[in-house]
Design an enzyme around this catalytic site. Structure first.
Site, PDB file in Angstrom:
ATOM      1  N   SER A  50       0.841  -1.201   0.000  1.00  0.00           N
ATOM      2  CA  SER A  50       0.000   0.000   0.000  1.00  0.00           C
ATOM      3  C   SER A  50       0.871   1.244   0.000  1.00  0.00           C
ATOM      4  O   SER A  50       2.051   1.205   0.396  1.00  0.00           O
ATOM      5  CB  SER A  50      -0.890   0.002   1.250  1.00  0.00           C
ATOM      6  OG  SER A  50      -1.519   1.257   1.441  1.00  0.00           O
ATOM      7  N   TYR A  90      -2.621  -0.920  10.310  1.00  0.00           N
ATOM      8  CA  TYR A  90      -2.626  -1.337   8.901  1.00  0.00           C
ATOM      9  C   TYR A  90      -1.334  -0.919   8.205  1.00  0.00           C
ATOM     10  O   TYR A  90      -0.716  -1.708   7.470  1.00  0.00           O
ATOM     11  CB  TYR A  90      -3.835  -0.721   8.206  1.00  0.00           C
ATOM     12  CG  TYR A  90      -3.917  -0.967   6.722  1.00  0.00           C
ATOM     13  CD1 TYR A  90      -4.393  -2.162   6.214  1.00  0.00           C
ATOM     14  CD2 TYR A  90      -3.536   0.025   5.813  1.00  0.00           C
ATOM     15  CE1 TYR A  90      -4.488  -2.386   4.840  1.00  0.00           C
ATOM     16  CE2 TYR A  90      -3.621  -0.184   4.443  1.00  0.00           C
ATOM     17  CZ  TYR A  90      -4.100  -1.391   3.967  1.00  0.00           C
ATOM     18  OH  TYR A  90      -4.187  -1.605   2.603  1.00  0.00           O
TER      19      TYR A  90
END
Length: 306
Positions: free
Chosen positions: A198, A211
């Site tokens: 990400s 995350y």
């Protein structure tokens, strides 16, 4: 034909290659779902390439396992892989059965074999069994896409429970390790492992603290594993998405108040549609990428990874 200059100025719209070109990009609905969320119930529904992705046989004869292949980026990769000639197994959470069934139909519509593997990847035995079942059902494996992820936004570290932290780590990090370790003995020279990282690995969001840590771990895992497996002729790469309109965003991945303008702060002024990142997975899975390993490919709408 050029547009009449007297036409009123319209808000930005999706490019012609994307479904529903007349549908405004923003605002999105702020309607949220319980985790893990269903693409079928999103407003507007994301474009995974159901009608817009056109294949060219770039993965003919390959067999792939995609975790989180029922919706979002994993679904887009599954559709693209099938249209490029691959047989595809998808691993997914049992609550996503509705999305999974529709992906299976799309894969089979291309004349390819589809394998549905429901299960909870936070359980080691389940994750390892999924890996074994995929290889058995497909008769082998050339491509492994580790894409399943858990993302739950919290405004403060004080709001992250130990259970959320544990579930995020197990889904995004442990499961990748377990599945790779289990499936590696079955991979031959020329195989490709692709890991979904990400933009948060490079620029962590303050509301995605747990995350972001897992996505940085995904990037490091890809880079380190690539060096380890290079002598065996197995390539490992990561993909780093920016804002993409997927179920992860509407099932706790973003604060409710941020959903209507999700992705509008990117230089392109919009969130990406899953189909727009699928070609990166196709490239990395294909033999065309035979000299590409240990890399991280970003698709951030212009935000970069600095």
């Amino acid at each position: 034909m050029s547009q009449d200059k007297t036409d009123p100025v319209k808000p930005p719209y999706r490019s012609g290659a994307i479904e529903n070109p007349d549908l405004p990009l923003n605002p999105y609905s702020d309607k949220q779902q319980s985790w893990p969320g269903l693409a079928e119930k999103m407003d507007p529904r994301p474009d995974h390439g159901e009608t817009s992705y056109k294949g060219n046989g770039r993965l003919k004869g390959k067999r792939a396992l995609i975790t989180g292949g029922d919706s979002g980026i994993g679904r887009a990769a599954a559709i693209a892989f099938a249209r490029e000639g691959a047989d595809v197994a998808i691993a997914y959470h049992p609550n996503d059965e509705e999305d999974a069934k529709s992906v299976v139909k799309l894969i089979e519509a291309e004349g390819r074999k589809a394998v549905a593997l429901p299960g909870d990847l936070t359980d080691e035995q389940t994750a390892r069994k999924m890996a074994d079942d995929a290889v058995k059902a497909l008769g082998g494996l050339e491509v492994l896409v580790l894409n399943a992820g858990l993302q739950q936004a919290q405004k403060s570290i004080e709001d992250i429970t130990s259970k959320q932290f544990d579930d995020t780590m197990k889904t995004n990090v442990y499961a990748h390790f377990w599945i790779t370790q289990q499936i590696l003995p079955k991979l031959q020279k020329g195989a490709s492992i692709i890991i979904t990282s990400s933009i948060n690995a490079f620029s962590p969001s303050k509301e995605l603290l747990d995350y972001a840590q897992t996505k940085a771990a995904n990037k490091a895992f890809a880079q380190g594993l690539a060096k380890q497996l290079a002598p065996r002729g197995i390539r490992v790469n990561a993909v780093a998405p920016g804002p993409f309109w997927t179920p992860i965003q509407v099932s706790g991945g973003q604060p409710k108040e941020d959903l209507p303008q999700f992705g509008a702060d990117s230089p392109l002024g919009r969130a990406g549609q899953p189909v727009e990142i699928a070609p990166i997975y196709v490239l990395l899975a294909s033999d065309e990428a035979s000299y590409i390993t240990g890399e991280t490919y970003a698709a951030t709408g212009g935000s970069g990874t600095g």
